[in-house]
Design a protein around this motif. Structure first.
Motif, PDB file in Angstrom:
ATOM      1  N   ALA A  17      73.751  96.644  85.500  1.00 34.96           N
ATOM      2  CA  ALA A  17      73.907  96.482  84.112  1.00 34.96           C
ATOM      3  C   ALA A  17      72.669  96.743  83.501  1.00 34.96           C
ATOM      4  CB  ALA A  17      74.341  94.972  83.642  1.00 34.96           C
ATOM      5  N   ALA A  18      71.339  96.335  83.787  1.00 31.20           N
ATOM      6  CA  ALA A  18      70.209  96.856  83.007  1.00 31.20           C
ATOM      7  C   ALA A  18      69.875  98.362  83.378  1.00 31.20           C
ATOM      8  CB  ALA A  18      69.143  96.292  83.950  1.00 31.20           C
ATOM      9  N   ARG A  43      66.416  94.292  76.151  1.00 25.53           N
ATOM     10  CA  ARG A  43      67.505  93.653  76.690  1.00 25.53           C
ATOM     11  C   ARG A  43      67.706  93.942  78.332  1.00 25.53           C
ATOM     12  NH1 ARG A  43      72.821  94.889  73.606  1.00 25.53           N
ATOM     13  NH2 ARG A  43      73.638  93.722  75.526  1.00 25.53           N
ATOM     14  N   ALA A  44      67.565  95.132  78.619  1.00 23.21           N
ATOM     15  CA  ALA A  44      67.975  95.618  79.860  1.00 23.21           C
ATOM     16  C   ALA A  44      66.760  94.868  80.840  1.00 23.21           C
ATOM     17  CB  ALA A  44      67.610  97.107  80.165  1.00 23.21           C
ATOM     18  N   LEU A  55      61.825 100.053  85.839  1.00 25.68           N
ATOM     19  CA  LEU A  55      60.590 100.166  84.702  1.00 25.68           C
ATOM     20  C   LEU A  55      60.453 101.665  84.611  1.00 25.68           C
ATOM     21  CD1 LEU A  55      58.306  97.486  86.860  1.00 25.68           C
ATOM     22  CD2 LEU A  55      59.106  97.524  84.315  1.00 25.68           C
ATOM     23  N   VAL A  56      60.754 102.480  85.483  1.00 20.36           N
ATOM     24  CA  VAL A  56      60.575 104.070  85.403  1.00 20.36           C
ATOM     25  C   VAL A  56      61.538 104.484  84.424  1.00 20.36           C
ATOM     26  CG1 VAL A  56      61.021 106.088  86.568  1.00 20.36           C
ATOM     27  CG2 VAL A  56      59.431 104.586  87.729  1.00 20.36           C
ATOM     28  N   GLN A  57      62.799 103.964  84.416  1.00 17.08           N
ATOM     29  CA  GLN A  57      63.966 104.227  83.467  1.00 17.08           C
ATOM     30  C   GLN A  57      63.306 103.835  82.139  1.00 17.08           C
ATOM     31  OE1 GLN A  57      67.710 102.754  85.186  1.00 17.08           O
ATOM     32  NE2 GLN A  57      68.468 104.346  83.778  1.00 17.08           N
ATOM     33  N   ALA A  58      62.707 102.646  81.956  1.00 22.87           N
ATOM     34  CA  ALA A  58      62.277 101.911  80.803  1.00 22.87           C
ATOM     35  C   ALA A  58      61.285 103.238  80.075  1.00 22.87           C
ATOM     36  CB  ALA A  58      61.833 100.705  80.916  1.00 22.87           C
TER      37      ALA A  58
END
Length: 136
Positions: A17-18, A43-44, A55-58
Protein backbone atom coordinates in the motif's frame (compact mmCIF):
# COMPACT_ATOMS: atom_id res chain seq x y z
CA UNK A 1 -7.08 -15.17 16.45
CA UNK A 2 -3.38 -15.83 16.18
CA UNK A 3 -3.05 -17.28 12.69
CA UNK A 4 0.38 -18.34 11.44
CA UNK A 5 1.84 -15.80 9.05
CA UNK A 6 -0.82 -13.18 9.72
CA UNK A 7 1.63 -10.55 10.97
CA UNK A 8 3.95 -11.17 8.01
CA UNK A 9 1.08 -10.89 5.53
CA UNK A 10 -0.15 -7.68 7.19
CA UNK A 11 3.33 -6.18 6.87
CA UNK A 12 3.51 -7.18 3.19
CA UNK A 13 0.16 -5.49 2.56
CA UNK A 14 1.25 -2.31 4.37
CA UNK A 15 4.45 -2.15 2.28
CA UNK A 16 2.48 -2.73 -0.94
CA UNK A 17 0.00 0.00 0.00
CA UNK A 18 2.87 2.38 0.82
CA UNK A 19 4.56 1.66 -2.52
CA UNK A 20 1.28 2.24 -4.39
CA UNK A 21 0.73 5.52 -2.59
CA UNK A 22 4.28 6.60 -3.39
CA UNK A 23 3.63 5.85 -7.07
CA UNK A 24 0.62 8.15 -6.84
CA UNK A 25 2.74 10.75 -5.01
CA UNK A 26 5.25 10.70 -7.86
CA UNK A 27 2.44 11.34 -10.35
CA UNK A 28 1.19 14.19 -8.15
CA UNK A 29 4.66 15.74 -8.03
CA UNK A 30 5.09 15.43 -11.80
CA UNK A 31 1.76 17.19 -12.29
CA UNK A 32 2.81 20.10 -10.08
CA UNK A 33 0.78 19.06 -7.04
CA UNK A 34 3.78 19.20 -4.71
CA UNK A 35 1.94 19.67 -1.42
CA UNK A 36 -0.34 16.74 -2.22
CA UNK A 37 2.72 14.65 -3.08
CA UNK A 38 4.38 15.48 0.23
CA UNK A 39 1.25 14.54 2.17
CA UNK A 40 1.11 11.24 0.29
CA UNK A 41 4.78 10.57 1.15
CA UNK A 42 4.08 11.23 4.83
CA UNK A 43 1.10 8.84 4.78
CA UNK A 44 3.06 6.15 2.95
CA UNK A 45 5.96 6.35 5.40
CA UNK A 46 3.48 6.08 8.27
CA UNK A 47 2.11 2.85 6.82
CA UNK A 48 5.44 1.27 6.00
CA UNK A 49 8.30 -0.02 8.10
CA UNK A 50 10.58 2.52 6.37
CA UNK A 51 12.14 -0.21 4.27
CA UNK A 52 14.95 0.77 1.94
CA UNK A 53 12.85 0.48 -1.26
CA UNK A 54 10.13 2.66 0.27
CA UNK A 55 12.71 5.24 1.36
CA UNK A 56 14.20 5.31 -2.14
CA UNK A 57 10.72 5.86 -3.60
CA UNK A 58 10.10 8.66 -1.09
CA UNK A 59 13.39 10.23 -2.16
CA UNK A 60 12.38 10.03 -5.79
CA UNK A 61 9.10 11.82 -5.03
CA UNK A 62 10.84 14.57 -3.05
CA UNK A 63 13.38 15.05 -5.82
CA UNK A 64 10.58 15.35 -8.38
CA UNK A 65 8.79 17.80 -6.07
CA UNK A 66 11.93 19.94 -5.95
CA UNK A 67 13.15 19.19 -2.43
CA UNK A 68 16.58 17.72 -3.15
CA UNK A 69 17.72 18.03 0.46
CA UNK A 70 14.86 15.89 1.73
CA UNK A 71 15.38 13.43 -1.15
CA UNK A 72 19.02 13.01 -0.11
CA UNK A 73 17.93 12.41 3.49
CA UNK A 74 15.74 9.52 2.36
CA UNK A 75 18.46 8.09 0.09
CA UNK A 76 21.01 8.34 2.91
CA UNK A 77 18.58 6.58 5.26
CA UNK A 78 18.13 3.75 2.73
CA UNK A 79 21.81 3.02 2.06
CA UNK A 80 22.72 1.67 5.54
CA UNK A 81 19.56 -0.46 5.51
CA UNK A 82 20.75 -2.13 2.31
CA UNK A 83 24.07 -2.74 4.05
CA UNK A 84 22.47 -4.09 7.24
CA UNK A 85 20.35 -6.48 5.22
CA UNK A 86 23.45 -7.48 3.30
CA UNK A 87 21.63 -6.65 0.10
CA UNK A 88 24.81 -6.36 -1.90
CA UNK A 89 23.04 -5.87 -5.23
CA UNK A 90 21.00 -2.91 -3.93
CA UNK A 91 23.98 -1.43 -2.11
CA UNK A 92 26.11 -1.83 -5.22
CA UNK A 93 23.45 -0.19 -7.38
CA UNK A 94 23.17 2.75 -4.97
CA UNK A 95 26.93 3.19 -4.81
CA UNK A 96 27.20 2.92 -8.62
CA UNK A 97 24.75 5.80 -9.03
CA UNK A 98 26.67 7.85 -6.47
CA UNK A 99 29.98 7.03 -8.20
CA UNK A 100 28.60 8.03 -11.62
CA UNK A 101 27.30 11.26 -10.08
CA UNK A 102 30.75 11.99 -8.66
CA UNK A 103 32.39 11.49 -12.04
CA UNK A 104 29.75 13.58 -13.81
CA UNK A 105 30.28 16.42 -11.34
CA UNK A 106 34.06 16.24 -11.66
CA UNK A 107 34.53 15.02 -8.11
CA UNK A 108 37.07 12.38 -7.05
CA UNK A 109 35.99 8.76 -7.59
CA UNK A 110 33.59 7.60 -4.91
CA UNK A 111 34.12 4.66 -2.60
CA UNK A 112 31.88 3.49 0.23
CA UNK A 113 34.17 5.10 2.82
CA UNK A 114 33.89 8.51 1.16
CA UNK A 115 30.08 8.75 0.90
CA UNK A 116 29.77 11.51 3.58
CA UNK A 117 32.44 13.63 1.88
CA UNK A 118 30.73 13.01 -1.46
CA UNK A 119 27.41 14.39 -0.23
CA UNK A 120 29.09 17.51 1.12
CA UNK A 121 30.54 18.22 -2.32
CA UNK A 122 27.78 16.79 -4.50
CA UNK A 123 24.76 18.59 -3.08
CA UNK A 124 26.05 22.10 -3.89
CA UNK A 125 27.37 20.91 -7.26
CA UNK A 126 24.05 19.31 -8.28
CA UNK A 127 22.16 22.34 -6.99
CA UNK A 128 24.28 24.68 -9.11
CA UNK A 129 24.02 22.47 -12.18
CA UNK A 130 20.25 22.03 -11.94
CA UNK A 131 19.70 25.72 -11.24
CA UNK A 132 21.86 26.62 -14.22
CA UNK A 133 19.82 24.30 -16.46
CA UNK A 134 16.58 25.72 -15.11
CA UNK A 135 15.45 22.37 -13.72
CA UNK A 136 14.36 23.98 -10.44
Amino acid sequence: PNLPGLATRAEELREAAAEALLDEALRSARNGRREEARLQVARALGWSSRSAPVLVQAGDVECEAGDRERALEYYNEALPIFRRLESRADEAAALKVLHESAIFLGLPPLHAATVPQFWQAAVPAWDALLTQRGAF
